[in-house]
Motif scaffolding. Structure first.
Motif, PDB file in Angstrom:
ATOM      1  N   VAL A  45       0.846  -1.192   0.000  1.00  0.00           N
ATOM      2  CA  VAL A  45       0.000   0.000   0.000  1.00  0.00           C
ATOM      3  C   VAL A  45       0.880   1.240   0.000  1.00  0.00           C
ATOM      4  CG1 VAL A  45      -1.913  -1.141   1.176  1.00  0.00           C
ATOM      5  CG2 VAL A  45      -0.167   0.006   2.526  1.00  0.00           C
ATOM      6  N   ASN A  46       0.373   2.281  -0.648  1.00  0.00           N
ATOM      7  CA  ASN A  46       1.018   3.587  -0.579  1.00  0.00           C
ATOM      8  C   ASN A  46       0.566   4.265   0.703  1.00  0.00           C
ATOM      9  OD1 ASN A  46       2.281   3.339  -3.140  1.00  0.00           O
ATOM     10  ND2 ASN A  46       0.370   3.923  -4.134  1.00  0.00           N
ATOM     11  N   VAL A  47       1.511   4.699   1.496  1.00  0.00           N
ATOM     12  CA  VAL A  47       1.178   5.280   2.796  1.00  0.00           C
ATOM     13  C   VAL A  47       0.974   6.782   2.635  1.00  0.00           C
ATOM     14  CG1 VAL A  47       1.877   5.524   5.194  1.00  0.00           C
ATOM     15  CG2 VAL A  47       2.606   3.519   3.892  1.00  0.00           C
ATOM     16  N   PRO A  48      -0.200   7.298   3.002  1.00  0.00           N
ATOM     17  CA  PRO A  48      -0.426   8.744   2.903  1.00  0.00           C
ATOM     18  C   PRO A  48       0.561   9.516   3.760  1.00  0.00           C
ATOM     19  CG  PRO A  48      -2.492   7.563   3.298  1.00  0.00           C
ATOM     20  CD  PRO A  48      -1.380   6.584   3.502  1.00  0.00           C
ATOM     21  N   ASP A  49       0.879  10.722   3.324  1.00  0.00           N
ATOM     22  CA  ASP A  49       1.856  11.539   4.036  1.00  0.00           C
ATOM     23  C   ASP A  49       1.460  11.740   5.487  1.00  0.00           C
ATOM     24  OD1 ASP A  49       3.119  11.784   1.596  1.00  0.00           O
ATOM     25  OD2 ASP A  49       2.130  13.678   1.107  1.00  0.00           O
ATOM     26  N   GLU A  50       0.140  11.913   5.736  1.00  0.00           N
ATOM     27  CA  GLU A  50      -0.311  12.207   7.088  1.00  0.00           C
ATOM     28  C   GLU A  50      -0.191  11.004   8.022  1.00  0.00           C
ATOM     29  OE1 GLU A  50      -4.084  11.465   4.542  1.00  0.00           O
ATOM     30  OE2 GLU A  50      -2.087  12.373   4.317  1.00  0.00           O
ATOM     31  N   SER A  51       0.058   9.811   7.454  1.00  0.00           N
ATOM     32  CA  SER A  51       0.152   8.613   8.288  1.00  0.00           C
ATOM     33  C   SER A  51       1.571   8.313   8.733  1.00  0.00           C
ATOM     34  CB  SER A  51      -0.403   7.404   7.520  1.00  0.00           C
ATOM     35  OG  SER A  51      -1.757   7.591   7.197  1.00  0.00           O
ATOM     36  N   VAL A  52       2.553   9.031   8.203  1.00  0.00           N
ATOM     37  CA  VAL A  52       3.968   8.744   8.506  1.00  0.00           C
ATOM     38  C   VAL A  52       4.526   9.788   9.463  1.00  0.00           C
ATOM     39  CG1 VAL A  52       6.273   8.377   7.532  1.00  0.00           C
ATOM     40  CG2 VAL A  52       4.233   7.747   6.205  1.00  0.00           C
ATOM     41  N   LYS A  53       5.223   9.314  10.463  1.00  0.00           N
ATOM     42  CA  LYS A  53       5.986  10.206  11.345  1.00  0.00           C
ATOM     43  C   LYS A  53       7.462   9.986  11.038  1.00  0.00           C
ATOM     44  CE  LYS A  53       2.555  10.200  15.077  1.00  0.00           C
ATOM     45  NZ  LYS A  53       2.081  11.548  14.753  1.00  0.00           N
TER      46      LYS A  53
END
Length: 907
Positions: free
Chosen positions: A557-565
């Motif tokens: 899956v492509n991880v949305p920017d808002e889901s990554v710290k």
């Protein structure tokens, strides 16, 4: 939108015809197996009742879903005993209520309702507006794709039955009663003088008849209508045709010993004759005379003649399977259709009261093993079939059904063809609705079934009416809610809050529907990898950092920017809208890392190190080929490494000359580098500089790269090319998110169709001194040098002659030496991070990032997947890594002294 049967039932009637004579005689094949022989009556499978079958096998209903008013899909799990073991098989049954005024059955024929065209069941259903359908009659897979049996659509005979023994058909009469029977074709052509000649069939390809083994078209006369598409009538018949074109009941043309070219008119037909039939035409017919043709079907059971107009539909099949609610004797040998093998199957039958039709498919895929014909008989009896017939099976078996609230029928299960997809078949059995638009009955929620923490996804709402037809969702206003705090409604969608499963619900009036949504947590991930591997360590640098996650179930899956710290080491940085910006570099730091994290799961770090500009190609000593290609085919030009002119007269350059005056549409002139493969660019390149000799053509100038996955990445160099003379162009590559290792494949000119009159169609551009700015992956990164000695089994080591204690000794297992990596990194520089949930250890040393997982042979090196013969292990509650694998990847030399079991490490 509700597709009405009156609209969907229209069939194309125009057929193209062309002259042609067959050179060989062919045999009919069933499901691709060539087999022609007299009918063989097999011994009955059995005459026992379904209650006896129930002791041996069992059909369990898994679920039911309405398709339309009068038709529903019932899914079964059928348990049978095979070779002494219980086997569970999936079967899908469309139950059609013939007493319902809004549902109809009909034949779906190829493309545009024409034989010889072939099409997938899904394609036929969507073309004709069917809400459900399955594949139909047998056909010769190596032939023209003509059904072997009779096909009647809305009272019109599309194809006549071939003269083959034991072949049954399924039909529905005008009074909506079903019938399964065997039929012969009988017909007569009457000339104006009153003489007659028998008709042999309608729209048939060549085959060998039974039981006489005669050639179908020898000395016979056939009718070909506009329902026949092929330009050969038929192919490979072994006969020379005489053809008569009849229009409005009057002979328009006679062609002796050759076919009539062109199409059959929609209001006419062509008589195709050979031998004695051709002699009849020569003796009794002339242009301008009237001619009459009549034909009927004859029941082989009762001997009664049947007018095709008395049937709403009819479709051919193979052997009878069920008769009187019991397994029937096979009416034809089943060897050629793998009757004794467990394969995908299709069949059709009806109930004892004649009110219900069962359209049956048996799956063979990763979830189901298929059935033998004998097992299929048992299953059919167990679900209530009174009389049933086998349809084409194996790779042809396909079912499509329209899901509730959807507008088109879609594949119900994966066919036995797997990745090859649906087979194009001769015809199919379709289910249609004529129901009017009714009041809203229910809702269907659709959208992503999984979310990531921080991700917001939109969910759509569709409706269906009291007849189970789709309702336009534009007018549906709904209230959305979740049953817990794992997701939250934002007004535009649901946002993932924390890992776990939620039930989301939409309510509109009396309509209500729910679906489960799972928010993925760190425990669901097996890797978290940024596309960017390397970047320049310099304040002000910006890097595009899209991140992908591989889940433990194998999905990516492509991880949305808002889901990554992000966690930063050696620098201060920030990430906004998927772009990482370096704000400052820590004093003395020669290497820095940016590590993506998701719900406690640490991903592969991006390595930031000092960068330098490298001359990648100046064309002075290039040994690889350079070539020109153009699109469209009329685009001409040359690409070659030549001696420069003017200020570059002492240098070699890559020159691209183009002439795009030919062809139409968008036009391209390519300078191919190293054939079609391209040339590898520096790892982690962040920018490219190139000297260009422009021609002020106002065309676009571009570069094409191929990344590690073979994906093409396009980068604009000049848009438009509006200068002359030499100019240095510098382009940022970070936003392109090129996955390394990558190659530069070609430099090219684009001439767009829009505004083409404003751009030059001919011209010449040259290229020189291609440079890439890329991180320095070797050299001085501030890492210490040392000499380390360890002995297998001893809890101590020496570093440059100084002894240190180890809390766990190196060990040898299955010929591999394992060591605690912490002490190696203490001596040689670097860090190790342990992810207990994923059992993953991430080692960073200089510009190298190494990720290993306990028990897994796949490891990641600077974001690229690699394979090893050994894996990390856990001993005495400590993680030990394979010494040679890790040390060599980190740039540490290893020496093993077998006699003393001494390990020496140097860097």
């Amino acid at each position: 939108m509700v597709v009405k049967r009156e609209e969907a039932g229209k069939r194309a009637k125009i057929v193209r015809m062309a002259a042609g004579q067959g050179k060989k005689l062919i045999l009919v094949s069933l499901a691709g197996l060539i087999w022609i022989q007299p009918m063989v009556l097999m011994e009955p499978f059995g005459r026992t009742t379904s209650t006896v079958y129930a002791a041996e096998s069992q059909a369990t209903k898994l679920g039911t879903e309405d398709i339309t008013s009068g038709a529903k899909l019932v899914k079964y799990q059928y348990t049978t005993t095979r070779s002494g073991k219980q086997v569970k098989v999936l079967a899908d049954v469309i139950e059609v209520d013939l007493s319902n005024p809004y549902v109809q059955l009909d034949v779906m024929t190829g493309k545009g309702g024409q034989v010889t065209t072939r099409q997938s069941v899904e394609g036929m259903a969507q073309e004709t507006g069917a809400v459900a359908g399955v594949n139909g009659d047998f056909f010769a897979t190596g032939g023209q794709g003509v059904p072997m049996g009779a096909a009647v659509s809305q009272g019109t005979l599309v194809t006549s039955p071939a003269k083959l023994q034991g072949m049954f058909t399924f039909g529905v009469r005008s009074d909506n009663t079903p019938v399964i029977d065997r039929y012969n074709f009988t017909g007569t052509v009457m000339a104006e003088d009153g003489s007659t000649f028998p008709l042999t069939g309608i729209n048939q390809e060549s085959y060998t008849t039974e039981p006489d083994k005669a050639y179908s078209h020898v000395n016979n006369m056939f009718i070909y209508t506009s329902a026949w598409k092929s330009e050969e009538r038929p192919k490979a018949s072994g006969t020379t045709p005489t053809e008569v074109l009849v229009q409005g009941g009057v002979i328009q043309q006679i062609s002796y010993q050759t076919a009539i070219p062109g199409q059959v008119p929609s209001d006419g037909y062509i008589l195709r004759a050979h031998g004695q039939a051709a002699d009849f035409i020569a003796t009794h017919m002339t242009v301008g005379q009237r001619v009459d043709a009549s034909y009927q079907l004859v029941s082989q059971t009762s001997g009664q003649q049947v007018n095709p107009s008395e049937f709403k539909m009819m479709i051919g099949g193979h052997t009878l399977l069920v008769d009187g609610g019991k397994a029937s004797a096979f009416t034809r040998s089943t060897t050629s259709i793998s009757g004794g093998s467990a394969v995908a199957r299709t069949a059709v039958g009806y109930s004892q009261d004649g009110k219900k039709v069962y359209i049956i498919t048996v799956e063979k895929n990763g979830s189901s093993s298929g059935l033998t014909l004998a097992e299929l008989q048992k299953f059919m009896v167990s679900i209530g079939v009174w009389k049933g017939v086998n349809l084409d099976g194996g790779g042809s078996t396909t079912m499509v059904t329209r899901p509730l609230a959807e507008t088109e029928a879609k594949l119900t299960f994966t066919t036995s063809n797997g990745s090859a997809g649906q087979r194009a078949v001769a015809n199919g059995l379709g289910v249609y609705t004529t129901a009017p638009q009714g009041a809203l009955k229910g809702l269907k929620v659709s959208g992503a079934s999984t979310l990531l923490i921080g991700q917001t996804a939109a969910y759509s709402l569709k409706g269906y009416d009291i007849y189970f037809n789709p309702v336009d969702a534009a007018g549906i206003q709904a209230t959305w809610k979740s049953d817990n705090g794992n997701v939250a409604w934002t007004g535009e969608g649901f946002k993932g809050i924390k890992a776990g499963t939620s039930k989301i619900t939409a309510v509109s009036g009396d309509g209500k529907d729910s679906m489960e949504v799972t928010v993925l947590g760190g425990a669901d991930l097996s890797s978290l990898t940024p596309v960017t591997t390397f970047a320049s360590l310099e304040a002000g640098v910006s890097v595009s950092v899209p991140v992908t996650a591989k889940l433990k179930n194998g999905n990516t899956v492509n991880v949305p920017d808002e889901s990554v710290k992000w966690e930063f080491t050696g620098m201060k940085a920030s990430v906004q809208n998927g772009v990482l910006s370096v704000q400052s570099v820590n004093n003395g730091a020669k290497v820095a890392y940016a590590t993506p994290k998701y719900d406690g799961f640490s991903g592969t770090p991006i390595v930031f190190s000092a960068s330098s500009e490298q001359v990648w190609e100046n064309f002075e000593n290039a040994t690889y080929p350079v070539s020109f290609t153009g699109l469209p085919a009329e685009a001409k030009g040359t690409a070659a490494i030549v001696q420069g002119t003017g200020e570059r007269e002492k240098s070699k350059v890559l020159k691209l000359d183009y002439d795009l005056t030919g062809g139409s549409g968008n036009k391209f002139a390519y300078a191919q580098i190293n054939g079609t493969t391209g040339k590898t660019i520096p790892e982690g390149a962040t920018s490219m500089a190139i000297d260009v000799l422009g021609d002020a053509s106002l065309n676009w100038l571009r570069a094409e790269f191929a990344d590690a996955d073979g994906k093409s990445i396009y980068v604009d160099l000049a848009r438009p090319l509006d200068f002359t003379g030499w100019k240095t162009i510098t382009v940022d590559l970070t936003a392109s998110a090129i996955k390394h290792p990558a190659k530069l494949k070609r430099l090219y000119v684009v001439n767009l169709e829009e505004g083409q009159d404003e751009r030059a169609l001919t011209g010449s551009v040259s290229f020189d001194n291609i440079r890439f700015t890329a991180p320095v992956t070797g050299g001085d990164t501030g890492l210490p040098s040392a000499t380390v000695t360890m002995v297998a089994g001893q809890s101590s080591m020496t570093v440059d002659g100084k002894k240190q204690t180890l809390d766990v000794a190196p060990l040898i297992k299955d010929g591999t030496t394992y060591v605690p990596i912490k002490y190696v990194l203490d001596a040689f520089g670097g860090q190790a991070a342990w992810n207990a949930k994923a059992k993953k250890i991430t080692v960073t040393r200089g510009t190298t990032v190494l990720e290993l997982t306990v028990g897994k042979k796949e490891y990641m090196l600077n974001g690229a997947a690699k394979q090893s013969a050994v894996t990390p292990i856990i001993a005495n509650n400590r993680t030990l890594v394979p010494l040679r694998l890790v040390s060599e990847q980190l740039g540490i030399n290893v020496n093993w002294e077998k006699k003393t079991k001494t390990i020496t490490l140097q860097s």
